[in-house]
Design an enzyme around this catalytic site. Structure first.
Site, PDB file in Angstrom:
ATOM      1  N   ASP A  16      -7.754  -6.064  -2.642  1.00 31.70           N
ATOM      2  CA  ASP A  16      -6.816  -5.194  -3.163  1.00 31.70           C
ATOM      3  C   ASP A  16      -7.221  -4.022  -4.191  1.00 31.70           C
ATOM      4  O   ASP A  16      -8.367  -4.341  -4.815  1.00 31.70           O
ATOM      5  CB  ASP A  16      -5.630  -6.117  -3.960  1.00 31.70           C
ATOM      6  CG  ASP A  16      -4.334  -5.538  -4.028  1.00 31.70           C
ATOM      7  OD1 ASP A  16      -4.082  -4.562  -3.319  1.00 31.70           O
ATOM      8  OD2 ASP A  16      -3.393  -5.873  -5.002  1.00 31.70           O
ATOM      9  N   ASN A  64       2.594  -6.143   5.057  1.00 30.65           N
ATOM     10  CA  ASN A  64       2.380  -5.112   4.945  1.00 30.65           C
ATOM     11  C   ASN A  64       2.621  -4.091   6.409  1.00 30.65           C
ATOM     12  O   ASN A  64       2.553  -2.707   6.200  1.00 30.65           O
ATOM     13  CB  ASN A  64       0.729  -4.805   5.151  1.00 30.65           C
ATOM     14  CG  ASN A  64      -0.143  -5.251   3.877  1.00 30.65           C
ATOM     15  OD1 ASN A  64      -1.060  -6.024   3.916  1.00 30.65           O
ATOM     16  ND2 ASN A  64       0.535  -4.973   2.692  1.00 30.65           N
TER      17      ASN A  64
END
Ligand code: IPE
Ligand code: IPE
Ligand code: MG
Length: 249
Positions: A16, A64
């Site tokens: 991330d 996502n």
């Protein structure tokens, strides 16, 4: 020194921080994803060298898809081009690539490239690299539950025979075993629907480094931190100390 075997067999990483890395440089988020691929290459080489035998990377979550359309499509293209560029080298290094997640939603070109990379590296044994793409931990558990139900209905399995082994054998990567070390870069302290079942007893390691900056020193720090942990699995520290002093059979 803890009682964990010093090197984790299975490392899982939520990679991330690409977007923030790029925005800090006044660049588009897609530039951060591109730099993220370099960090992926670095991580694969580092963990293979360290003796980790399974590495599972979260590349794209089932959530996502909700990102802006141009970011999603640039990620899809990046997956295809990165696989094209890197499969031969991974193959030469003895690394087996496998994708976990629902690939049916991907563009045809990506599906074909995934199949090609998996087939080319299938026989490799040095390290298994699981790439989680369109993956969600709840999805994984649900599809295993559906497979169990189907096997019960067609008589191949009795409901009473459903145990952890039967369940695990229907999860996405039954041969990769439980996660030993679960890393998340980028500063957030959450699991974001990654390997829910497989991480039940994982050692969690969160660090603030943004994924494109996750270098060898940062990776070594994660391994050092892991090596210092005591994995008790419900037992007491005294029990573990005692077992460590007994001669092995
Ligand atoms: C992780 O980086 C990569 C993917 C989710 C594909 P992010 O894109 O989430 O980066 P941040 O969290 O916005 O910085
Ligand atoms: C998780 O990252 C998924 C990947 C790294 C691929 P996100 O950045 O999408 O996670 P949340 O939604 O902020 O928790
Ligand atoms: Mg993020």
């Amino acid at each position: 020194m803890g009682s964990a075997s010093a090197i984790p067999a299975h490392v899982a990483i939520i990679m991330d921080g690409n977007g923030r890395w790029a925005r800090r440089r006044m660049m588009p988020r897609s530039y951060g994803h591109k730099k993220g691929v370099e960090a992926v290459r670095r991580a694969i080489a580092f963990f293979a060298r360290s003796g980790v035998s399974r590495l599972t990377l979260f590349a794209f979550s089932s959530e996502n898809w909700q990102r802006p359309r141009d970011e999603v499509s640039s990620l899809m293209s990046l997956f295809v081009s990165s696989l094209q560029k890197n499969t031969d080298e991974l193959d030469e290094k003895g690394i087996r690539i496998r994708f976990i997640g629902d690939r049916s939603a991907f563009p045809e070109a990506l599906r074909a490239q995934i199949e090609h990379s998996e087939a080319q590296t299938r026989g490799n044994e040095r390290m298994t690299l699981n790439i989680a793409a369109n993956y969600g931990g709840r999805w994984d558990i649900l599809q295993a539950a559906r497979a169990l139900a189907a096997d019960c209905r067609n008589g191949r399995l009795q409901p009473d025979a459903i145990d952890e082994t039967a369940f695990e054998s229907r999860l996405c990567m039954p041969d990769s075993g439980p996660v030993d070390l679960f890393i998340r870069t980028g500063g957030e302290r959450r699991i974001s629907n990654f390997l829910l079942w497989q991480s039940a007893y994982a050692e969690l390691y969160f660090c603030d480094v943004l994924w494109p900056d996750f270098d060898e020193a940062a990776m070594q720090q994660a391994l050092d931190d892991y090596a210092g942990r005591q994995r008790r699995f419900g037992k007491t520290g005294e029990q573990l100390a005692e077992a460590a002093t007994l001669p092995e059979d």
